[in-house]
Design a protein around this motif. Structure first.
Motif, PDB file in Angstrom:
ATOM      1  N   TYR A 280       0.850  -1.195   0.000  1.00  0.00           N
ATOM      2  CA  TYR A 280       0.000   0.000   0.000  1.00  0.00           C
ATOM      3  C   TYR A 280       0.885   1.245   0.000  1.00  0.00           C
ATOM      4  O   TYR A 280       2.083   1.182   0.309  1.00  0.00           O
TER       5      TYR A 280
ATOM      6  N   GLU B 146     -10.866  -1.967   1.277  1.00  0.00           N
ATOM      7  CA  GLU B 146     -10.023  -1.521   0.168  1.00  0.00           C
ATOM      8  C   GLU B 146     -10.263  -2.340  -1.104  1.00  0.00           C
ATOM      9  O   GLU B 146     -10.732  -3.472  -1.054  1.00  0.00           O
TER      10      GLU B 146
ATOM     11  N   ASP C 276      -7.683  -4.871   8.428  1.00  0.00           N
ATOM     12  CA  ASP C 276      -7.855  -3.418   8.403  1.00  0.00           C
ATOM     13  C   ASP C 276      -8.100  -2.914   6.989  1.00  0.00           C
ATOM     14  O   ASP C 276      -8.576  -1.786   6.799  1.00  0.00           O
ATOM     15  N   PHE C 277      -7.787  -3.763   6.000  1.00  0.00           N
ATOM     16  CA  PHE C 277      -7.925  -3.368   4.599  1.00  0.00           C
ATOM     17  C   PHE C 277      -9.185  -3.970   3.965  1.00  0.00           C
ATOM     18  O   PHE C 277      -9.299  -4.015   2.738  1.00  0.00           O
TER      19      PHE C 277
ATOM     20  N   VAL D 115      -4.895  -1.479  -2.896  1.00  0.00           N
ATOM     21  CA  VAL D 115      -3.746  -2.267  -2.456  1.00  0.00           C
ATOM     22  C   VAL D 115      -3.564  -3.446  -3.403  1.00  0.00           C
ATOM     23  O   VAL D 115      -4.418  -3.721  -4.248  1.00  0.00           O
TER      24      VAL D 115
ATOM     25  N   LEU E 148      -4.412   4.509   5.979  1.00  0.00           N
ATOM     26  CA  LEU E 148      -4.060   3.574   7.054  1.00  0.00           C
ATOM     27  C   LEU E 148      -2.559   3.527   7.328  1.00  0.00           C
ATOM     28  O   LEU E 148      -2.123   2.810   8.232  1.00  0.00           O
TER      29      LEU E 148
ATOM     30  N   HIS F  51      -1.436   6.340   2.043  1.00  0.00           N
ATOM     31  CA  HIS F  51      -2.717   5.697   2.326  1.00  0.00           C
ATOM     32  C   HIS F  51      -3.208   6.146   3.699  1.00  0.00           C
ATOM     33  O   HIS F  51      -2.419   6.392   4.625  1.00  0.00           O
TER      34      HIS F  51
END
Length: 297
Positions: free
Chosen positions: A172, A192, A188-189, A241, A178, A176
């Motif tokens: 990533y 995405e 957590d993605f 990502v 995050l 980003h």
């Protein structure tokens, strides 16, 4: 015309005497005479003038003699080179690996070893996308292709050899949202977009990302792009990502960050079963040895 006739003819020219030639070849004089007569009959050319028990090459015979000498030398040299090729000591080998991979630390050792021990072998190395690799093997542009094993599943008439396992990394942008979050996890993605290379035949890239995310409790949104360079561009632009691996040059990009996915790719080499190039096994042995050696360092 046969090889025996040619051998007897050359020996007779070198001795210019039937009796002496027969003695050196450990055959009877009539045997020599018979084969020379048969050769002249097959060629429809008089090779010798015979007078008062002496023989002399005719002009045509001299021409044929020189031709046979050249042919004998050419045959000897050809057999020598053919033996080298058969034993894998000379020849050409074309290797293609997945585009984006940095295999310099492996290929440099392999080419150095080949230059030292098999200087007669010429190695050509190229990189291609998933489809390009398979196509190059099918049309014999490549003798060996090296890729993620799952991308080679459609190959039916090829041999596969596992050469490594490499970690997958979620990639990533440093920009980003995050990027600054501590202790990032794969889940957590979950919101995405995951970019993958389009693979209409086996769809393995799409399936690989879905299977990788399954243990983390979500089904990713997957979008296909034409090639690996396009994957990198999407990630670098902060649009989503992608899953790369430890061999990919993307790791050298300071604008990107990486997260271990706790999974791996199997990397395999593939070549056509009917490919008789003897250098294939030499290369496979060397590349496997170098990769495993580097793992231990």
């Amino acid at each position: 015309m046969n090889s025996l006739q040619i051998d007897y003819f050359i020996a007779l020219v070198e001795n210019m005497n039937f009796t002496r030639t027969a003695e050196k070849l450990f055959v009877s004089q009539p045997a020599i005479s018979k084969q020379i007569a048969a050769l002249e009959n097959d060629l429809n050319i008089r090779l010798f003038d015979r007078t008062n028990k002496q023989i002399k090459l005719t002009p045509a015979g001299e021409l044929i003699y020189q031709c046979f000498l050249r042919a004998r030398v050419d045959l000897k040299n050809t057999l020598k080179e053919a033996t080298k090729i058969y034993e894998g000591k000379t020849g050409n080998i074309n290797i293609s690996c997945l585009e984006g991979w940095d295999m310099s630390k492996y290929f440099s050792y392999v080419t150095q070893t080949f230059n030292q021990h098999f200087p007669g072998i010429s190695i050509q190395i190229s990189s291609r996308g998933f489809k390009g690799l398979v196509d190059s093997l099918e049309d014999e542009t490549s003798d060996i292709i090296i890729s993620i094993a799952d991308s080679l599943s459609m190959l039916k008439s090829s041999k596969l050899f596992k050469i490594a396992e490499i970690n997958r990394i979620l990639t990533y942008s440093t920009h980003h949202v995050l990027a600054l979050k501590p202790n990032l996890q794969i889940n957590d993605f979950r919101e995405e977009t995951f970019y993958v290379v389009s693979d209409r035949k086996s769809n393995f890239t799409n399936n690989m990302v879905i299977e990788m995310c399954e243990p983390f409790g979500f089904v990713p949104k997957v979008v296909s792009v034409p090639n690996i360079e396009s994957m990198m561009l999407q990630v670098e632009s902060g649009l989503g990502v992608a899953i790369f691996d430890d061999w990919h040059r993307v790791k050298y990009n300071p604008e990107l960050r990486f997260l271990d996915t706790e999974s791996h790719h199997t990397v395999s080499a593939a070549w056509k079963k009917e490919n008789s190039n003897p250098t294939i096994n030499l290369f496979i042995n060397e590349i496997s040895l170098i990769i495993n050696k580097n793992k231990l360092l």
